[in-house]
Design a protein around this motif. Structure first.
Motif, PDB file in Angstrom:
ATOM      1  N   ILE A  27       0.842  -1.210   0.000  1.00  0.00           N
ATOM      2  CA  ILE A  27       0.000   0.000   0.000  1.00  0.00           C
ATOM      3  C   ILE A  27       0.871   1.252   0.000  1.00  0.00           C
ATOM      4  O   ILE A  27       0.625   2.207  -0.750  1.00  0.00           O
ATOM      5  N   GLY A  28       1.905   1.261   0.840  1.00  0.00           N
ATOM      6  CA  GLY A  28       2.772   2.433   0.927  1.00  0.00           C
ATOM      7  C   GLY A  28       3.532   2.706  -0.354  1.00  0.00           C
ATOM      8  O   GLY A  28       3.669   3.862  -0.777  1.00  0.00           O
ATOM      9  N   ILE A  29       4.026   1.648  -1.005  1.00  0.00           N
ATOM     10  CA  ILE A  29       4.776   1.828  -2.253  1.00  0.00           C
ATOM     11  C   ILE A  29       3.862   2.361  -3.353  1.00  0.00           C
ATOM     12  O   ILE A  29       4.239   3.286  -4.098  1.00  0.00           O
ATOM     13  N   ILE A  30       2.665   1.800  -3.476  1.00  0.00           N
ATOM     14  CA  ILE A  30       1.737   2.262  -4.518  1.00  0.00           C
ATOM     15  C   ILE A  30       1.357   3.723  -4.284  1.00  0.00           C
ATOM     16  O   ILE A  30       1.365   4.540  -5.217  1.00  0.00           O
ATOM     17  N   ALA A  31       1.037   4.070  -3.032  1.00  0.00           N
ATOM     18  CA  ALA A  31       0.650   5.456  -2.731  1.00  0.00           C
ATOM     19  C   ALA A  31       1.796   6.421  -2.988  1.00  0.00           C
ATOM     20  O   ALA A  31       1.619   7.475  -3.606  1.00  0.00           O
ATOM     21  N   GLY A  32       2.992   6.064  -2.533  1.00  0.00           N
ATOM     22  CA  GLY A  32       4.134   6.962  -2.693  1.00  0.00           C
ATOM     23  C   GLY A  32       4.619   7.071  -4.122  1.00  0.00           C
ATOM     24  O   GLY A  32       5.082   8.135  -4.551  1.00  0.00           O
ATOM     25  N   PHE A  33       4.519   5.995  -4.886  1.00  0.00           N
ATOM     26  CA  PHE A  33       5.031   6.000  -6.257  1.00  0.00           C
ATOM     27  C   PHE A  33       4.094   6.761  -7.205  1.00  0.00           C
ATOM     28  O   PHE A  33       4.539   7.582  -8.002  1.00  0.00           O
ATOM     29  N   TYR A  34       2.809   6.489  -7.117  1.00  0.00           N
ATOM     30  CA  TYR A  34       1.865   7.109  -8.055  1.00  0.00           C
ATOM     31  C   TYR A  34       1.479   8.522  -7.623  1.00  0.00           C
ATOM     32  O   TYR A  34       1.245   9.388  -8.474  1.00  0.00           O
ATOM     33  N   GLY A  35       1.426   8.781  -6.320  1.00  0.00           N
ATOM     34  CA  GLY A  35       1.122  10.119  -5.840  1.00  0.00           C
ATOM     35  C   GLY A  35      -0.250  10.606  -6.279  1.00  0.00           C
ATOM     36  O   GLY A  35      -1.125   9.840  -6.694  1.00  0.00           O
ATOM     37  N   GLY A  36      -0.465  11.921  -6.208  1.00  0.00           N
ATOM     38  CA  GLY A  36      -1.693  12.540  -6.687  1.00  0.00           C
ATOM     39  C   GLY A  36      -2.940  11.991  -6.031  1.00  0.00           C
ATOM     40  O   GLY A  36      -2.996  11.775  -4.822  1.00  0.00           O
ATOM     41  N   ARG A  37      -3.972  11.746  -6.857  1.00  0.00           N
ATOM     42  CA  ARG A  37      -5.248  11.286  -6.344  1.00  0.00           C
ATOM     43  C   ARG A  37      -5.126   9.900  -5.723  1.00  0.00           C
ATOM     44  O   ARG A  37      -5.744   9.617  -4.684  1.00  0.00           O
ATOM     45  N   THR A  38      -4.316   9.042  -6.327  1.00  0.00           N
ATOM     46  CA  THR A  38      -4.124   7.704  -5.772  1.00  0.00           C
ATOM     47  C   THR A  38      -3.569   7.779  -4.359  1.00  0.00           C
ATOM     48  O   THR A  38      -4.048   7.099  -3.437  1.00  0.00           O
ATOM     49  N   ASP A  39      -2.589   8.613  -4.179  1.00  0.00           N
ATOM     50  CA  ASP A  39      -1.984   8.792  -2.859  1.00  0.00           C
ATOM     51  C   ASP A  39      -3.006   9.336  -1.867  1.00  0.00           C
ATOM     52  O   ASP A  39      -3.108   8.861  -0.719  1.00  0.00           O
ATOM     53  N   ASN A  40      -3.767  10.346  -2.281  1.00  0.00           N
ATOM     54  CA  ASN A  40      -4.753  10.951  -1.379  1.00  0.00           C
ATOM     55  C   ASN A  40      -5.813   9.953  -0.935  1.00  0.00           C
ATOM     56  O   ASN A  40      -6.167   9.872   0.242  1.00  0.00           O
ATOM     57  N   ILE A  41      -6.345   9.176  -1.868  1.00  0.00           N
ATOM     58  CA  ILE A  41      -7.405   8.222  -1.532  1.00  0.00           C
ATOM     59  C   ILE A  41      -6.871   7.152  -0.577  1.00  0.00           C
ATOM     60  O   ILE A  41      -7.494   6.838   0.450  1.00  0.00           O
ATOM     61  N   ILE A  42      -5.700   6.593  -0.924  1.00  0.00           N
ATOM     62  CA  ILE A  42      -5.152   5.515  -0.093  1.00  0.00           C
ATOM     63  C   ILE A  42      -4.795   6.025   1.297  1.00  0.00           C
ATOM     64  O   ILE A  42      -5.151   5.412   2.315  1.00  0.00           O
ATOM     65  N   MET A  43      -4.114   7.153   1.383  1.00  0.00           N
ATOM     66  CA  MET A  43      -3.641   7.631   2.679  1.00  0.00           C
ATOM     67  C   MET A  43      -4.780   8.155   3.545  1.00  0.00           C
ATOM     68  O   MET A  43      -4.688   8.110   4.778  1.00  0.00           O
ATOM     69  N   ARG A  44      -5.854   8.662   2.934  1.00  0.00           N
ATOM     70  CA  ARG A  44      -6.990   9.064   3.771  1.00  0.00           C
ATOM     71  C   ARG A  44      -7.641   7.827   4.387  1.00  0.00           C
ATOM     72  O   ARG A  44      -8.128   7.876   5.525  1.00  0.00           O
ATOM     73  N   GLY A  45      -7.678   6.721   3.644  1.00  0.00           N
ATOM     74  CA  GLY A  45      -8.170   5.480   4.221  1.00  0.00           C
ATOM     75  C   GLY A  45      -7.289   4.997   5.360  1.00  0.00           C
ATOM     76  O   GLY A  45      -7.778   4.535   6.400  1.00  0.00           O
ATOM     77  N   VAL A  46      -5.967   5.105   5.188  1.00  0.00           N
ATOM     78  CA  VAL A  46      -5.033   4.737   6.248  1.00  0.00           C
ATOM     79  C   VAL A  46      -5.232   5.629   7.469  1.00  0.00           C
ATOM     80  O   VAL A  46      -5.211   5.167   8.618  1.00  0.00           O
ATOM     81  N   ASP A  47      -5.444   6.928   7.236  1.00  0.00           N
ATOM     82  CA  ASP A  47      -5.671   7.867   8.342  1.00  0.00           C
ATOM     83  C   ASP A  47      -6.936   7.498   9.123  1.00  0.00           C
ATOM     84  O   ASP A  47      -6.974   7.630  10.359  1.00  0.00           O
ATOM     85  N   MET A  48      -7.969   7.046   8.423  1.00  0.00           N
ATOM     86  CA  MET A  48      -9.197   6.639   9.107  1.00  0.00           C
ATOM     87  C   MET A  48      -8.931   5.455  10.032  1.00  0.00           C
ATOM     88  O   MET A  48      -9.430   5.412  11.159  1.00  0.00           O
ATOM     89  N   LEU A  49      -8.142   4.481   9.556  1.00  0.00           N
ATOM     90  CA  LEU A  49      -7.816   3.337  10.410  1.00  0.00           C
ATOM     91  C   LEU A  49      -6.986   3.754  11.617  1.00  0.00           C
ATOM     92  O   LEU A  49      -7.184   3.259  12.723  1.00  0.00           O
ATOM     93  N   MET A  50      -6.052   4.706  11.401  1.00  0.00           N
ATOM     94  CA  MET A  50      -5.188   5.137  12.495  1.00  0.00           C
ATOM     95  C   MET A  50      -5.933   6.034  13.476  1.00  0.00           C
ATOM     96  O   MET A  50      -5.440   6.280  14.587  1.00  0.00           O
TER      97      MET A  50
END
Length: 627
Positions: A96-119
């Motif tokens: 998850i971290g590699i995909i979010a960090g590599f693609y960035g942009g909207r992909t990063d925002n969507i993935i990391m906001r989901g991670v933030d919800m879990l945290m």
């Protein structure tokens, strides 16, 4: 692998943790073949037997079951679940971290906001909710523990990936036509694997604790199956009357978690490329001093006098003699240039003067550095700290690395002053503007509030010079301050230094690769090779007629504009490795004038007319003999 194990073994706590953990794992692996009682057979007539009872080495529990057998099988199960949860969490989190960090942009925002919800949920409450939804059981507990740790791995790996994804080697892979999947697998993943391993080594113990906590609450391992957490949960009712039933699994959990954490710290240090020297401890405040010979007495030749300075790096069983007996002096208002190839010992010499060479592995093993007649080698840290920046200041090569990126340049200048004397906010602001004006930064009143990244390389270097001038030092040591600048900015910086030297009476020790810089700024020059001075004298004298063959060959490598066609020379071979210096002249293997005597023994640095030369067959004498 061998180097990794050697580094790991240097950390005694990590080594102890590794040995204990290895013993626990081995015991868990051989548990099925050990002659142990059945861990699930009950015998209520034999309940709560004490430790060292006949037939029950660690006693029995409330149902008469053998505690040693249940401890061994429970440890085996807890380790398996903990390691499995760590592998699952690391794999999913890293992906998850590699995909979010590599693609960035909207992909990063969507993935990391989901991670933030879990945290956002407390991890133990989230784990309880997952188990409650899936139902009690050891497998479901494994799923819950892995799930709550995925965000930890994802956020860490994402941060590393963002920094790597914009590196030049990744851009080169894109230009080569590699697909994103191929780039992730071949360029990104190898660079984040050490981080994944480090994160796993430091979280496995925590995951074992989390699994034990769920089993303690009855949500993990179910009767009659035992793990360490369920053993604690079953024994809590007899904690006062029969404490050994709780102490036995509790001590095992303590041993496992402590040994894993100690081993994890050692793995983190051993995998850190900055600690490959084996320096697993924090560097000392000043360079370690281990002088065995007599301390030279000052001769009063200059404001700063260096006599027989020797600095070594002790790495494993090898000794690198970076500085092998340097003699220098600089007068008030004078500029001394130190020039030589990379690795010749220039920067180490400069750092040794005020005890700034990192220890370990650096050690000053000989010589003296007299400032105003007082030896600084081995001086107390408080004294050196008071002198650093006040009496002797440094200008380093890369100002972007020297300046703090999160503080305004004016605040950093004020901090440099406050380190040596109290100063108010208004006075400090005025002094910072005065310093920026002194180094010719335009519009200093506004630039004083800039951050380092808002300035060009030349401006940042001027701020570095201003910081060195903040406390009106007597000596400035400039370590290649113009190397990364273009020629126009370089000329401006040199002019500023020269004007400040003449107006303030500064003594400057200027380290450089460039003979043009030496000619423009320096009164005298010392040429270094393999940690020693090979020629020293007036700048004009050496530039007009170099005598040491190394100096002559070094100057022949410099292109000249307007000089017509001239063959650009190159010095054959490489400098000697300083842990295996040859006998006699260190330059002998690369010298065109070498004779057998050059390899016979020590060659001293001696006066030859107007300069000092460390050579038996200097350039001018050879020519005179030929004529």
């Amino acid at each position: 692998m061998r180097a990794f194990l050697v580094l790991l073994a240097r950390n005694r706590l990590a080594l102890a943790g590794g040995i204990v953990m290895l013993a626990v794992v081995l015991l868990a692996l051989v548990t099925p073949i050990l002659p142990l009682a059945d861990p699930d057979v009950t015998n209520t007539s034999n309940r709560f037997q004490p430790i060292f009872s006949e037939g029950a080495l660690l006693g029995t529990d409330h149902l008469g079951r053998d505690l040693l057998s249940r401890l061994m099988w429970g440890t085996r199960l807890s380790l398996a679940v903990g390691f499995a949860a760590a592998i699952v969490a690391a794999t999913l989190g890293a992906a998850i971290g590699i995909i979010a960090g590599f693609y960035g942009g909207r992909t990063d925002n969507i993935i990391m906001r989901g991670v933030d919800m879990l945290m956002a949920f407390p991890y133990i409450l989230l784990a309880l909710a997952i188990v409650a939804a899936l139902g009690p059981g050891l497998f479901n507990a494994l799923v819950a523990v892995a799930a709550v740790n995925v965000p930890f791995f994802a956020r860490n790996i994402r941060g590393i990936t963002v920094g790597i994804a914009h590196k030049e080697f990744v851009d080169a892979a894109r230009l080569a036509g590699l697909s994103n999947t191929r780039i992730i697998l071949s360029e990104i993943l190898p660079n984040v694997i050490p981080v994944i391993v480090i994160a796993m080594s430091t979280t496995i113990g925590w995951m074992i604790l989390e699994t034990a906590g769920l089993s303690f609450l009855g949500l993990g391992s179910q009767p009659p199956q035992a793990d360490l957490g369920s053993m604690l949960g079953e024994a809590r009712s007899a904690l006062i009357t029969n404490p050994h039933t709780s102490v036995v699994p509790g001590v095992m959990i303590l041993i496992i978690v402590m040994s894993i954490n100690l081993l994890g710290d050692g793995v983190r240090d051993a995998l850190d490329p900055r600690l490959k020297s084996g320096a697993l401890s924090r560097p000392m405040a000043t360079t370690q001093v281990d002088r065995s010979g007599p301390v030279p007495a000052p001769t009063g030749k200059g404001l700063l006098e260096v006599q027989g300075l020797e600095t070594q790096f002790h790495v494993k069983d090898r000794v690198y003699r970076a500085v092998g007996g340097v003699d220098l002096h600089v007068e008030k208002g004078e500029c001394l240039g130190i020039i030589g190839e990379s690795g010749s010992g220039k920067s180490v010499t400069a750092l040794s003067l005020m005890g700034l060479v990192a220890s370990p592995p650096g050690v000053i093993t000989g010589g003296a550095v007299h400032y105003d007649g007082e030896d600084l080698i081995g001086a107390p840290y408080r004294k050196l700290r008071d002198m650093r920046g006040r009496n002797v200041a440094y200008i380093f090569q890369d100002p972007l690395a020297t300046l703090h990126p999160l503080y305004r340049v004016g605040d950093q200048l004020i901090e440099a002053i406050r380190a040596h004397r109290p100063i108010g906010k208004a006075e400090g602001q005025a002094k910072a503007i005065e310093l920026l004006n002194a180094v010719r930064i335009p519009n200093a009143e506004k630039r004083v509030t800039d951050y380092p990244h808002e300035m060009s390389g030349g401006m940042r270097q001027r701020v570095g010079i201003a910081m060195a001038l903040a406390n009106d030092p007597d000596i400035i040591i400039a370590d290649e301050p113009t190397t990364a600048l273009d020629v126009t900015v370089q000329a401006q910086v040199l002019t500023i230094l020269d004007d400040l030297r003449r107006s303030r009476g500064l003594a400057i020790v200027f380290i450089t690769h460039d003979f043009g810089v030496v000619a423009q700024l320096c009164d005298r020059v010392a040429v270094m090779y393999a940690g020693r001075i090979v020629e020293e004298g007036g700048t004009e004298d050496i530039l007009q007629a170099p005598r040491h063959p190394y100096t002559a060959r070094l100057m022949a490598c410099v292109p000249e504009l307007g000089g017509g066609k001239r063959r650009l020379e190159a010095i054959a071979g490489l400098p000697p490795v300083v842990d295996k210096l040859p006998d006699g002249c260190a330059f002998a293997d690369r010298c065109l004038k070498v004779q057998p005597e050059c390899r016979a023994g020590e060659i001293p640095l001696e006066w030859q007319d107007d300069r000092k030369v460390r050579c038996l067959y200097p350039e001018d004498k050879t020519r005179e003999a030929a004529e």
